[in-house]
Motif scaffolding. Structure first.
Motif, PDB file in Angstrom:
ATOM      1  N   ALA A  16       0.839  -1.205   0.000  1.00 27.26           N
ATOM      2  CA  ALA A  16       0.000   0.000   0.000  1.00 27.26           C
ATOM      3  C   ALA A  16       0.875   1.255   0.000  1.00 27.26           C
ATOM      4  O   ALA A  16       0.669   2.166  -0.811  1.00 27.26           O
ATOM      5  N   GLU A  35      10.351   2.997   6.711  1.00 25.41           N
ATOM      6  CA  GLU A  35       9.940   1.609   6.977  1.00 25.41           C
ATOM      7  C   GLU A  35      10.664   1.078   8.216  1.00 25.41           C
ATOM      8  O   GLU A  35      11.887   1.165   8.316  1.00 25.41           O
ATOM      9  N   ARG A  43       3.830  -7.475   4.554  1.00 23.12           N
ATOM     10  CA  ARG A  43       3.275  -8.836   4.560  1.00 23.12           C
ATOM     11  C   ARG A  43       3.273  -9.476   3.172  1.00 23.12           C
ATOM     12  O   ARG A  43       2.554 -10.457   2.944  1.00 23.12           O
ATOM     13  N   ARG A  59       0.970 -15.826   0.122  1.00 26.50           N
ATOM     14  CA  ARG A  59       1.464 -17.034  -0.536  1.00 26.50           C
ATOM     15  C   ARG A  59       1.394 -16.871  -2.050  1.00 26.50           C
ATOM     16  O   ARG A  59       2.260 -17.311  -2.770  1.00 26.50           O
ATOM     17  N   MET A  60       0.304 -16.264  -2.550  1.00 29.38           N
ATOM     18  CA  MET A  60       0.129 -16.154  -4.005  1.00 29.38           C
ATOM     19  C   MET A  60      -0.664 -14.892  -4.360  1.00 29.38           C
ATOM     20  O   MET A  60      -1.410 -14.364  -3.544  1.00 29.38           O
ATOM     21  N   TYR A  65      -5.979  -8.987  -9.815  1.00 28.32           N
ATOM     22  CA  TYR A  65      -5.611  -7.763  -9.096  1.00 28.32           C
ATOM     23  C   TYR A  65      -5.219  -6.714 -10.150  1.00 28.32           C
ATOM     24  O   TYR A  65      -4.119  -6.774 -10.696  1.00 28.32           O
ATOM     25  N   VAL A 227       8.467   4.772  13.048  1.00 31.94           N
ATOM     26  CA  VAL A 227       7.780   6.017  13.368  1.00 31.94           C
ATOM     27  C   VAL A 227       6.987   5.823  14.667  1.00 31.94           C
ATOM     28  O   VAL A 227       6.282   4.824  14.830  1.00 31.94           O
ATOM     29  N   ASP A 412      -4.547  -2.524   3.331  1.00 29.71           N
ATOM     30  CA  ASP A 412      -5.534  -3.534   2.935  1.00 29.71           C
ATOM     31  C   ASP A 412      -6.865  -3.339   3.649  1.00 29.71           C
ATOM     32  O   ASP A 412      -7.930  -3.601   3.087  1.00 29.71           O
ATOM     33  N   VAL A 419      -3.300  -8.594  -1.304  1.00 33.22           N
ATOM     34  CA  VAL A 419      -2.293  -7.701  -1.875  1.00 33.22           C
ATOM     35  C   VAL A 419      -2.928  -6.767  -2.911  1.00 33.22           C
ATOM     36  O   VAL A 419      -2.589  -5.579  -2.989  1.00 33.22           O
TER      37      VAL A 419
HETATM   38  C1  LIG Z   1      -0.036 -15.239   6.515  1.00 33.06           C
HETATM   39  C2  LIG Z   1      -0.632 -14.345   5.464  1.00 33.06           C
HETATM   40  C3  LIG Z   1      -1.067 -14.917   4.279  1.00 33.06           C
HETATM   41  C4  LIG Z   1      -1.593 -14.092   3.279  1.00 33.06           C
HETATM   42  N1  LIG Z   1      -1.925 -14.653   2.076  1.00 33.06           N
HETATM   43  C5  LIG Z   1      -2.235 -13.835   1.041  1.00 33.06           C
HETATM   44  C6  LIG Z   1      -2.293 -14.354  -0.281  1.00 33.06           C
HETATM   45  O1  LIG Z   1      -2.045 -15.543  -0.529  1.00 33.06           O
HETATM   46  N2  LIG Z   1      -2.602 -13.486  -1.291  1.00 33.06           N
HETATM   47  C7  LIG Z   1      -2.824 -12.153  -1.059  1.00 33.06           C
HETATM   48  O2  LIG Z   1      -3.077 -11.415  -2.017  1.00 33.06           O
HETATM   49  N3  LIG Z   1      -2.745 -11.632   0.184  1.00 33.06           N
HETATM   50  C8  LIG Z   1      -2.432 -12.440   1.227  1.00 33.06           C
HETATM   51  N4  LIG Z   1      -2.267 -11.912   2.469  1.00 33.06           N
HETATM   52  C9  LIG Z   1      -2.624 -10.490   2.696  1.00 33.06           C
HETATM   53  C10 LIG Z   1      -1.573  -9.535   2.164  1.00 33.06           C
HETATM   54  O3  LIG Z   1      -0.285  -9.994   2.505  1.00 33.06           O
HETATM   55  C11 LIG Z   1      -1.826  -8.159   2.775  1.00 33.06           C
HETATM   56  O4  LIG Z   1      -3.191  -7.819   2.590  1.00 33.06           O
HETATM   57  C12 LIG Z   1      -0.979  -7.062   2.124  1.00 33.06           C
HETATM   58  O5  LIG Z   1       0.351  -7.474   1.938  1.00 33.06           O
HETATM   59  C13 LIG Z   1      -1.050  -5.839   3.053  1.00 33.06           C
HETATM   60  O6  LIG Z   1      -0.269  -4.790   2.541  1.00 33.06           O
HETATM   61  P1  LIG Z   1      -0.234  -3.400   3.306  1.00 33.06           P
HETATM   62  O7  LIG Z   1       0.716  -2.533   2.584  1.00 33.06           O
HETATM   63  O8  LIG Z   1      -1.613  -2.912   3.540  1.00 33.06           O
HETATM   64  O9  LIG Z   1       0.329  -3.723   4.777  1.00 33.06           O
HETATM   65  P2  LIG Z   1       1.749  -4.293   5.209  1.00 33.06           P
HETATM   66  O10 LIG Z   1       2.303  -5.176   4.170  1.00 33.06           O
HETATM   67  O11 LIG Z   1       1.575  -4.850   6.577  1.00 33.06           O
HETATM   68  O12 LIG Z   1       2.672  -2.984   5.283  1.00 33.06           O
HETATM   69  C14 LIG Z   1       2.740  -2.165   6.425  1.00 33.06           C
HETATM   70  C15 LIG Z   1       4.197  -1.750   6.595  1.00 33.06           C
HETATM   71  O13 LIG Z   1       4.273  -0.761   7.609  1.00 33.06           O
HETATM   72  C16 LIG Z   1       5.431  -1.008   8.373  1.00 33.06           C
HETATM   73  N5  LIG Z   1       5.250  -0.371   9.679  1.00 33.06           N
HETATM   74  C17 LIG Z   1       4.393  -0.722  10.664  1.00 33.06           C
HETATM   75  N6  LIG Z   1       4.501   0.113  11.701  1.00 33.06           N
HETATM   76  C18 LIG Z   1       5.467   1.029  11.366  1.00 33.06           C
HETATM   77  C19 LIG Z   1       6.031   2.143  12.039  1.00 33.06           C
HETATM   78  N7  LIG Z   1       5.627   2.503  13.253  1.00 33.06           N
HETATM   79  N8  LIG Z   1       7.013   2.836  11.403  1.00 33.06           N
HETATM   80  C20 LIG Z   1       7.426   2.500  10.152  1.00 33.06           C
HETATM   81  N9  LIG Z   1       6.921   1.440   9.482  1.00 33.06           N
HETATM   82  C21 LIG Z   1       5.951   0.717  10.074  1.00 33.06           C
HETATM   83  C22 LIG Z   1       5.491  -2.535   8.458  1.00 33.06           C
HETATM   84  O14 LIG Z   1       6.784  -2.971   8.807  1.00 33.06           O
HETATM   85  C23 LIG Z   1       5.093  -2.916   7.040  1.00 33.06           C
HETATM   86  O15 LIG Z   1       6.198  -3.011   6.184  1.00 33.06           O
HETATM   87  C24 LIG Z   1      -1.720 -12.695   3.493  1.00 33.06           C
HETATM   88  C25 LIG Z   1      -1.279 -12.123   4.702  1.00 33.06           C
HETATM   89  C26 LIG Z   1      -0.729 -12.934   5.664  1.00 33.06           C
HETATM   90  C27 LIG Z   1      -0.185 -12.306   6.911  1.00 33.06           C
END
Ligand SMILES: Cc1cc2nc3c(=O)[nH]c(=O)nc-3n(C[C@H](O)[C@H](O)[C@H](O)COP(=O)(O)OP(=O)(O)OC[C@H]3O[C@@H](n4cnc5c(N)ncnc54)[C@H](O)[C@@H]3O)c2cc1C
Length: 444
Positions: A16, A35, A43, A59-60, A65, A227, A412, A419
């Protein structure tokens, strides 16, 4: 007064945050991404855990998307895609084992999990699935607001599909999403099921983190920067926290005109010094589920197998997978033992649980030995779209879009728990900022 686009700090280098920063940078904004971790992707990447290469989450990915596929093209990653075929899944249930598949398939229809009553029930599902395919956006829960009122279990029950829920949907959701079908609404199920046909699942040659690595290589990202506070100042915004540099922790401060908070939704509010009423009310309603996985590193290569557990079987287990490993560093043959949603919430002492898993593994893999155990705990796996969540999300997104602000959000939990949803949310936030703070605005 300068005629410059505002400087934007993006907190969080998950998909995101990165997709938001990328769109803003292309639109001429000066961005800086902070970060907390030591690599991009949040994730959606691989990490090293006690010498073992494991997934931090996803995982995939799926070819439905839209935002992700646009990035794949734009970043020239098309040749890096590795398609993932339908894995055959054995489901262990109280009534005995039977085969499962992700998404609709002949094997699922004819494989013993379902009978004539379920085929009839599925016919009653078809109009909703067709409508979803025509009008829904698989990257956005809000494209399907009508399914927010009841739980998925209730929705399937009303269609006469209680047994289909118990034998197919519940084990799949328990394993792949770590949700029970009585705690989430039907939108996620309909959106993913409706769009599976004609699309494919994939990862990348270098692993699922390759998309984030490619994006981050084109952006100014500071790693190890946690942060702690996002606050308003007389000139604009201030972001402060702690940065790890060569094993030392140093305080840092960054000033900017605007901030995008792209951390996990259940962590966002704690960073805001003065959340406005809309943000405060909504963020209090965001819930994520935790996940616990125990990896048993095996002494010999093993064939791939995947077993999901129905809730009547394996109180403690949701998935047991044997993973062959590969030539990539740390990708060792292992058992992947994903705890049930219940067990993930209170994982308890690893030693006791792992001893039980070892005995179970011995029975499944008589020739192999577990050399050591590694535990992974993910405190915030997925946002939980419980009944009523979409109404709260709609109010929040409307409030965000209504007028320019200094703090924006991406993640998300604002779009869809995948993703694709995270990417769409980042891109939507960049579009909003470009509309609220276009060219030639006075700097703050
Ligand atoms: C076990 C598991 C299986 C999944 N399987 C699938 C799948 O098969 N297919 C799929 O599409 N999706 C899957 N998902 C969901 C998908 O991974 C997430 O929806 C997506 O990656 C979320 O992205 P995001 O950017 O919203 O959040 P995140 O990827 O969580 O990004 C948030 C970021 O903020 C950073 N952060 C947090 N706090 C701070 C702070 N205070 N200061 C600085 N940085 C900070 C974190 O380190 C992280 O890098 C899965 C998730 C998990 C956990």
């Amino acid at each position: 007064m300068h005629n410059l686009k505002p400087r934007v700090v993006v907190v969080g280098a998950g998909i995101a945050g990165l997709s938001c920063a990328w769109e803003l940078q292309k639109n001429g904004y000066t961005v800086s991404v902070l970060e907390a971790g030591n690599s991009p992707g949040g994730r959606c990447r691989e990490i090293e855990l006690e010498g073992l290469r494991v997934r931090a989450g996803a995982r995939m990915l799926y070819s439905f998307y839209k935002g992700v596929m646009g990035l794949v093209d734009e970043l020239g990653l098309g040749d890096e895609i590795v398609r993932i075929g339908h894995a055959s899944i054995a489901c262990e249930a109280a009534a005995g084992p039977y085969p499962l598949t992700f998404g609709p398939s002949r094997a699922l229809l004819l494989g013993g999990a379902m009978g004539p009553a379920e085929w009839l029930g599925l016919a009653r599902l078809l109009p909703d699935l067709i409508n979803t395919r025509r009008k829904g956006d698989p990257d956005d829960w809000l494209s399907l607001p009508a399914f927010d009122g009841a739980s998925l279990a209730q929705y399937l029950g009303q269609k006469g599909l209680a047994r289909f829920n118990e034998r197919v949907v519940e084990p799949l959701f328990r394993g792949a999403r770590n949700w029970h079908t009585d705690e989430v609404s039907a939108g996620f199920f309909l959106l993913t099921t409706a769009f599976m046909n004609g699309h494919y699942a994939f990862t990348f040659k270098q692993g699922i983190g390759q998309l984030a690595t490619a994006l981050a290589a084109r952006l100014p990202v500071t790693y190890g920067a946690t942060v702690a506070r996002i606050e308003h100042t007389a000139e604009g915004m201030r972001v402060s926290g702690t940065r790890v540099t060569e094993h030392r922790h140093e305080a840092f401060v960054e000033d900017a005109a605007l901030v995008v908070c792209a951390v996990e939704g259940d962590r966002a509010k704690a960073l805001l010094a003065e959340p406005d009423t809309h943000a405060s009310t909504f963020l209090d309603q965001v819930r994520y589920n935790p996940l616990t996985v125990d990896y048993g590193v095996l002494d010999t290569p093993t064939a791939h197998s995947l077993t999901f557990y129905g809730s009547g079987r394996g109180e403690d287990l949701a998935i047991l997978e044997t993973v062959p490993g590969s030539d990539l560093a740390g990708d060792l043959p292992r058992l992947f033992c994903q705890a049930s949603p219940w067990r993930s919430r209170s994982p308890g002492d690893p030693a006791g649980h792992q001893a039980a898993l070892a005995a179970h593994a011995q029975a499944c893999l008589p020739g192999a030995k577990v050399q050591r155990w590694v535990r992974q705990h993910i405190p915030s796996m997925l946002p939980v779209p419980y009944p009523g969540y979409l109404a709260a999300l709609r109010r929040f997104r409307d409030s965000q879009a209504a007028s320019p602000r200094r703090v924006y959000f991406a993640g998300d939990y604002l779009s869809m728990a995948l993703v694709g949803g995270a990417c769409a949310s980042g891109q939507r936030t960049a579009t909003l900022i470009s509309a609220h703070w276009p060219d030639a605005v006075p700097s703050l």
